[in-house]
Enzyme design. Sequence first.
Site, mmCIF file in Angstrom:
data_model
loop_
_atom_site.group_PDB
_atom_site.id
_atom_site.type_symbol
_atom_site.label_atom_id
_atom_site.label_comp_id
_atom_site.label_asym_id
_atom_site.label_seq_id
_atom_site.Cartn_x
_atom_site.Cartn_y
_atom_site.Cartn_z
ATOM 1 N N ASP A 125 0.815 -1.215 0.000
ATOM 2 C CA ASP A 125 0.000 0.000 0.000
ATOM 3 C C ASP A 125 0.846 1.261 0.000
ATOM 4 O OD1 ASP A 125 -2.700 -0.138 -0.391
ATOM 5 O OD2 ASP A 125 -3.260 0.324 1.671
ATOM 6 N N ASP B 220 -10.489 -6.384 11.858
ATOM 7 C CA ASP B 220 -10.369 -7.782 12.263
ATOM 8 C C ASP B 220 -11.539 -8.225 13.134
ATOM 9 O OD1 ASP B 220 -9.543 -6.072 14.291
ATOM 10 O OD2 ASP B 220 -7.487 -6.800 14.327
#
Length: 674
Positions: free
Chosen positions: A188, A351
């Site tokens: 990224d 998550d």
Amino acid sequence: MTQSMLKVPNIVRQRLQPSIAPWLLPLLWALAAGVWLLLVALPVQLASQGWLAVGSVAVLLLLRRYARGRPLLRLAFLALAGLVTARYIVWRASETLIVTDPFSTLAMLVLFLAELYAVGIFFLGAFINLMPLKRVLPALPADTSRWPTVDVLVPSYDEDPALLETTLLAALNMRYAEGKYKVYLLDDGGTEQKCNDPDPIKATAARLRRDTLQALCARIGAHYLTRARNEHAKAGNLNAALEHIAGELVVVLDADHVPTVDFLERTVGAFIAEPRLFLVQTPHFFVNADPVEHNLRIFGRMPPENEMFYGAIQYGLDYWEASFFCGSAAVLRRAALDEVGGFTGQTITEDAETALELHSRGWKSVYYGRPLISGLQPETYSGFITQRVRWAQGMLQLLLLKSPLRRAGLKPWQRLGYLNSSAFWLFPYARTVFLLIPSAWLVFGLQVYHANLQQFAAYTLPHLAAVTLAGHLLYGRVRWSFVSELYEMLQSFYSLRGIFQVLRNPRAPRFKVTPKGEVHYRDFVSSLAKPFYAFYLLAWVSLGFGVWRWFAEPLTRDVTVITMGWELFNLLLLHGVLGAMYERRQRRGAPRVPAQEPVRLVGSLGSPLAARILDISATGMQLGFDPAQTVPEGRLHIEVTPAALGCPVQLPVTLAWQRPGTLGLHFEPEDLAQ
């Protein structure tokens, strides 16, 4: 292992239900609960309460040695500790909330709200950790054709290429069926958006990073992926990768999480045994000290801070079918992710949010407590706070935006599991209140706690003792009570600001990457220490006012003594906080890990040296040897047979330094295999 052995309800029945008629068990539980509530509400004289409290604490002291591994005794212990605490909070609510002047009343209610929160978290924690579940996962079948295909994803943003190379090489070195798994680096930091940044310096750096990492992946055999735009942080990066992969399972590893060679061997078999399993989560094990351990020089002398979660709480959550994805060191089923559109990203804790979505759809999770990765923690207090504020904000977002208590599809015990995991992060409010309230009385004379010494001894001290003993039972092997208080105080001030930001606008927080591998070459006081200096000064001023009140106001000496004792405890914590704020120099980007492994140092000149490894890092090792031996010279290499690999290894090294009985060596690998 059969499929049913992976199902928590079967284990629950085996552990909790005696051999009695099924219709009788709910009746017995209801009767026990009724007796407990009756004892909580039972009105008694102060002297009788004192004897009841002393007797309860004495029984707890007697039981704590035997309750840890015995389910019924553990339940009795926690029920008795809860009884003492429940009687305390009933007394606080019914007899001590006396309205006086407006400022005193406001401070009193702020304190009582903090106490209610702390008691609520105590009961939730006791429920969650009532029956910790430690699993043994099934092995992979001998027939490799049944093994699912696996994609290993390593998301990255700005980490050093050398750190990424270590993680990728370890991921490529995992034992698994040939051709059944691939390793991907998700960059990224080299997206099209960054490579075309209006700032030419940033654009050049992004293009250089992309070229460097593409070359790295090509050289070692990993696959490089990036995307057009940096959208939705880590969740977006992972979801962009899902468009390019097709494995049946997905492994997520943080950029600094180095897996063991047997990571897949120990985790994948569970997915074959249980078709509705979406997650196997393993602990995050760290090889370096966090800033508190490093600055106070306590690394290795006590359980690490994260051990409370991975060494206790996750086992408890697993029992209640609520163990959740922790962002890394985990295996997930691709079909389950596809059902919810990939990794969900409405919060900055993608998550836990993803796990909540899948649990609410009937998918199952497993926590496997064996450490299978080694990672890095933040090295500075600022990095530590960046990470913890993100966790606090993300879990509070989960509570506000996803509302586990009202989430359709969740079982009641799963709702409580997610409530506990989210509400825990409100502790900065309670911690800050407990830090400041003593000054409200000692300095300003606000009447916040209406109790005399006899009441304090009969209700408050037994409550504190019961909570401490329960905490020792639940977490004593993985967390020290004082250290837990210290960590919470260190986080409280800055996390509280982050919490208020979420309360104002739950969608406001943005994902911030935790810095790792930071190096500083001098000692310095963290720039974030200023508020704690103010708290420290206020504590001393408050104690000075307390001494004055002792002599000037003899009728309120009971309250003064109680509050000064409280302030002294705060002062002790603040001493530890200020010590942790003194950042000691950190010169190593690659942390050293203690080791005990026999090794030979061989040179082109001289006889081989028999030695043992004392510690090892990604860049070198320290050897210990008999000073009577002679160190070889010339071109050097080490010969060692690591237990994990089971075969001999030779690796070129150079001599970095030499002292009597010890050597420092630097690795000089000449090819990828080395």
